[in-house]
Design a protein around this motif. Structure first.
Motif, PDB file in Angstrom:
ATOM      1  N   SER A 194     -13.784   0.682  -3.965  1.00  0.00           N
ATOM      2  CA  SER A 194     -13.073  -0.221  -4.857  1.00  0.00           C
ATOM      3  C   SER A 194     -12.412   0.355  -5.838  1.00  0.00           C
ATOM      4  CB  SER A 194     -13.833  -1.149  -5.140  1.00  0.00           C
ATOM      5  OG  SER A 194     -15.028  -1.043  -6.243  1.00  0.00           O
ATOM      6  N   ASN A 195     -12.975   1.782  -6.046  1.00  0.00           N
ATOM      7  CA  ASN A 195     -12.133   2.738  -7.185  1.00  0.00           C
ATOM      8  C   ASN A 195     -12.260   4.140  -6.938  1.00  0.00           C
ATOM      9  OD1 ASN A 195     -14.526   3.713  -8.406  1.00  0.00           O
ATOM     10  ND2 ASN A 195     -15.056   1.582  -8.771  1.00  0.00           N
ATOM     11  N   GLY A 196     -11.442   4.947  -7.828  1.00  0.00           N
ATOM     12  CA  GLY A 196     -11.477   6.279  -7.236  1.00  0.00           C
ATOM     13  C   GLY A 196     -12.632   7.105  -7.590  1.00  0.00           C
ATOM     14  N   ARG A 197     -13.304   6.724  -8.348  1.00  0.00           N
ATOM     15  CA  ARG A 197     -14.875   7.377  -8.498  1.00  0.00           C
ATOM     16  C   ARG A 197     -15.502   7.126  -7.369  1.00  0.00           C
ATOM     17  NH1 ARG A 197     -17.954   5.021 -13.042  1.00  0.00           N
ATOM     18  NH2 ARG A 197     -16.833   6.479 -14.470  1.00  0.00           N
ATOM     19  N   GLU A 198     -15.670   5.962  -6.782  1.00  0.00           N
ATOM     20  CA  GLU A 198     -16.310   5.847  -5.390  1.00  0.00           C
ATOM     21  C   GLU A 198     -15.516   6.188  -4.434  1.00  0.00           C
ATOM     22  OE1 GLU A 198     -16.394   1.563  -4.819  1.00  0.00           O
ATOM     23  OE2 GLU A 198     -17.454   1.038  -6.432  1.00  0.00           O
ATOM     24  N   ALA A 199     -14.441   6.454  -4.426  1.00  0.00           N
ATOM     25  CA  ALA A 199     -13.792   7.337  -3.221  1.00  0.00           C
ATOM     26  C   ALA A 199     -14.040   8.518  -3.335  1.00  0.00           C
ATOM     27  CB  ALA A 199     -12.137   7.116  -3.747  1.00  0.00           C
ATOM     28  N   LEU A 206      -7.232   6.397   2.946  1.00  0.00           N
ATOM     29  CA  LEU A 206      -6.242   5.668   2.369  1.00  0.00           C
ATOM     30  C   LEU A 206      -6.354   5.106   0.916  1.00  0.00           C
ATOM     31  CD1 LEU A 206      -5.784   3.276   5.591  1.00  0.00           C
ATOM     32  CD2 LEU A 206      -4.649   5.225   5.152  1.00  0.00           C
ATOM     33  N   MET A 207      -5.404   5.615   0.116  1.00  0.00           N
ATOM     34  CA  MET A 207      -5.820   5.761  -1.242  1.00  0.00           C
ATOM     35  C   MET A 207      -4.691   4.743  -2.027  1.00  0.00           C
ATOM     36  SD  MET A 207      -7.756   7.000  -3.936  1.00  0.00           S
ATOM     37  CE  MET A 207      -8.391   8.454  -3.073  1.00  0.00           C
ATOM     38  N   ASP A 208      -5.260   3.674  -2.592  1.00  0.00           N
ATOM     39  CA  ASP A 208      -4.328   2.751  -3.608  1.00  0.00           C
ATOM     40  C   ASP A 208      -4.166   3.799  -4.705  1.00  0.00           C
ATOM     41  OD1 ASP A 208      -3.304   0.785  -4.913  1.00  0.00           O
ATOM     42  OD2 ASP A 208      -5.138  -0.144  -5.542  1.00  0.00           O
ATOM     43  N   LEU A 209      -3.238   3.607  -5.463  1.00  0.00           N
ATOM     44  CA  LEU A 209      -2.950   4.228  -6.566  1.00  0.00           C
ATOM     45  C   LEU A 209      -3.247   3.475  -8.035  1.00  0.00           C
ATOM     46  CD1 LEU A 209       0.330   6.136  -5.742  1.00  0.00           C
ATOM     47  CD2 LEU A 209      -2.036   7.004  -5.372  1.00  0.00           C
ATOM     48  N   SER A 210      -3.063   2.315  -8.019  1.00  0.00           N
ATOM     49  CA  SER A 210      -3.496   1.592  -9.144  1.00  0.00           C
ATOM     50  C   SER A 210      -4.880   0.659  -9.092  1.00  0.00           C
ATOM     51  CB  SER A 210      -2.357   0.516  -9.485  1.00  0.00           C
ATOM     52  OG  SER A 210      -2.335   0.001 -10.776  1.00  0.00           O
ATOM     53  N   MET A 211      -5.867   1.522  -9.949  1.00  0.00           N
ATOM     54  CA  MET A 211      -7.033   0.887  -9.656  1.00  0.00           C
ATOM     55  C   MET A 211      -7.901   1.143 -11.152  1.00  0.00           C
ATOM     56  SD  MET A 211      -8.501   2.042  -5.917  1.00  0.00           S
ATOM     57  CE  MET A 211      -7.981   3.959  -6.298  1.00  0.00           C
ATOM     58  N   PRO A 212      -8.908   0.364 -11.289  1.00  0.00           N
ATOM     59  CA  PRO A 212      -9.573   0.525 -12.357  1.00  0.00           C
ATOM     60  C   PRO A 212     -10.669   1.653 -12.198  1.00  0.00           C
ATOM     61  CG  PRO A 212     -10.607  -1.323 -11.182  1.00  0.00           C
ATOM     62  CD  PRO A 212      -9.201  -0.851 -10.394  1.00  0.00           C
ATOM     63  N   ALA A 249      -1.224   7.820   0.322  1.00  0.00           N
ATOM     64  CA  ALA A 249      -1.186   7.029  -0.937  1.00  0.00           C
ATOM     65  C   ALA A 249      -0.640   5.438  -0.209  1.00  0.00           C
ATOM     66  CB  ALA A 249      -0.155   7.404  -1.859  1.00  0.00           C
ATOM     67  N   VAL A 250      -1.294   4.554  -0.697  1.00  0.00           N
ATOM     68  CA  VAL A 250      -0.702   3.016  -0.367  1.00  0.00           C
ATOM     69  C   VAL A 250      -0.933   2.401  -1.618  1.00  0.00           C
ATOM     70  CG1 VAL A 250      -1.245   1.012   0.673  1.00  0.00           C
ATOM     71  CG2 VAL A 250      -2.140   3.269   1.854  1.00  0.00           C
ATOM     72  N   THR A 251       0.522   2.098  -2.186  1.00  0.00           N
ATOM     73  CA  THR A 251       0.732   1.158  -3.316  1.00  0.00           C
ATOM     74  C   THR A 251       1.801  -0.010  -3.432  1.00  0.00           C
ATOM     75  OG1 THR A 251       0.897   1.765  -5.913  1.00  0.00           O
ATOM     76  CG2 THR A 251       2.497   3.011  -4.074  1.00  0.00           C
ATOM     77  N   ALA A 252       1.807  -0.542  -4.315  1.00  0.00           N
ATOM     78  CA  ALA A 252       2.490  -1.849  -4.484  1.00  0.00           C
ATOM     79  C   ALA A 252       3.923  -1.012  -5.312  1.00  0.00           C
ATOM     80  CB  ALA A 252       2.098  -2.943  -5.047  1.00  0.00           C
ATOM     81  N   PHE A 253       3.742  -0.093  -5.799  1.00  0.00           N
ATOM     82  CA  PHE A 253       4.657   0.463  -6.574  1.00  0.00           C
ATOM     83  C   PHE A 253       5.502   1.405  -5.751  1.00  0.00           C
ATOM     84  CE2 PHE A 253       1.245  -0.417  -9.695  1.00  0.00           C
ATOM     85  CZ  PHE A 253       1.981  -1.613 -10.278  1.00  0.00           C
ATOM     86  N   ASP A 254       6.569   1.223  -5.352  1.00  0.00           N
ATOM     87  CA  ASP A 254       7.571   1.856  -4.476  1.00  0.00           C
ATOM     88  C   ASP A 254       8.727   2.342  -5.296  1.00  0.00           C
ATOM     89  OD1 ASP A 254       8.397   3.236  -2.172  1.00  0.00           O
ATOM     90  OD2 ASP A 254       9.442   1.488  -1.311  1.00  0.00           O
ATOM     91  N   ARG A 255       8.472   3.184  -6.095  1.00  0.00           N
ATOM     92  CA  ARG A 255       9.318   3.968  -7.197  1.00  0.00           C
ATOM     93  C   ARG A 255       9.174   5.429  -6.986  1.00  0.00           C
ATOM     94  NH1 ARG A 255       6.493   0.761 -11.438  1.00  0.00           N
ATOM     95  NH2 ARG A 255       5.689   2.953 -11.925  1.00  0.00           N
ATOM     96  N   ALA A 256      10.498   6.120  -7.388  1.00  0.00           N
ATOM     97  CA  ALA A 256      10.423   7.584  -7.270  1.00  0.00           C
ATOM     98  C   ALA A 256       9.286   7.929  -8.218  1.00  0.00           C
ATOM     99  CB  ALA A 256      11.634   8.038  -7.843  1.00  0.00           C
ATOM    100  N   ASP A 257       9.101   7.620  -9.315  1.00  0.00           N
ATOM    101  CA  ASP A 257       8.125   8.313 -10.282  1.00  0.00           C
ATOM    102  C   ASP A 257       6.391   7.954  -9.632  1.00  0.00           C
ATOM    103  OD1 ASP A 257       7.982   5.638 -10.829  1.00  0.00           O
ATOM    104  OD2 ASP A 257       7.159   5.833 -12.703  1.00  0.00           O
TER     105      ASP A 257
END
Length: 124
Positions: free
Chosen positions: A32-37, A50-56, A80-88
């Motif tokens: 549920s977060n990057g540390r656990e990942a 499969l990694m969400d980018l925006s997590m606590p 990477a799997v994210t809701a933020f589909d932006r170039a940055d």
């Protein structure tokens, strides 16, 4: 049977992705977060992440960098799997070391193709 680690802070997202991956014949691990990942990757050595980018706690960018920092995971496929589909976001994910980028809502047909391609390549 390939093992896929699904990392997302949203439990509902993990449930839906798990359900699809299991239908495709995958064994699924969750974080549920990057540390656990990072910890799960080191302990369980999945075939794909499969990694969400925006997590606590630790975000996906830092988790990818940590995973890539270990030589044994230099070829581990990470999507990477994210809701933020932006170039940055795309550029940041690529710079961190992800191999592919999917925006939410997830295109499951595209994900299925990627999972098949990346886990087949990894098992060879």
């Amino acid at each position: 049977m390939p093992t896929v680690l699904v990392v997302d802070d949203n439990a509902d997202t993990r449930v839906v992705v798990r359900w699809m991956l299991e239908r495709w014949g995958c064994r699924v691990l969750e974080a549920s977060n990057g540390r656990e990942a990072f910890e799960t990757t080191v302990e369980s050595r999945p075939d794909l992440v499969l990694m969400d980018l925006s997590m606590p706690v630790v975000d996906g960018y830092d988790a990818i960098r940590s995973i890539r920092g270990r030589e044994e995971f230099s070829n581990l496929p990470i999507i990477a799997v994210t809701a933020f589909d932006r170039a940055d976001s795309r550029d940041g994910a690529t710079a961190a070391g992800c191999d592919y980028y999917l925006s939410k809502p997830i295109d499951f047909k595209r994900l299925e193709v990627l999972v098949e391609k990346l886990t087949k390549t990894r098992r060879r």
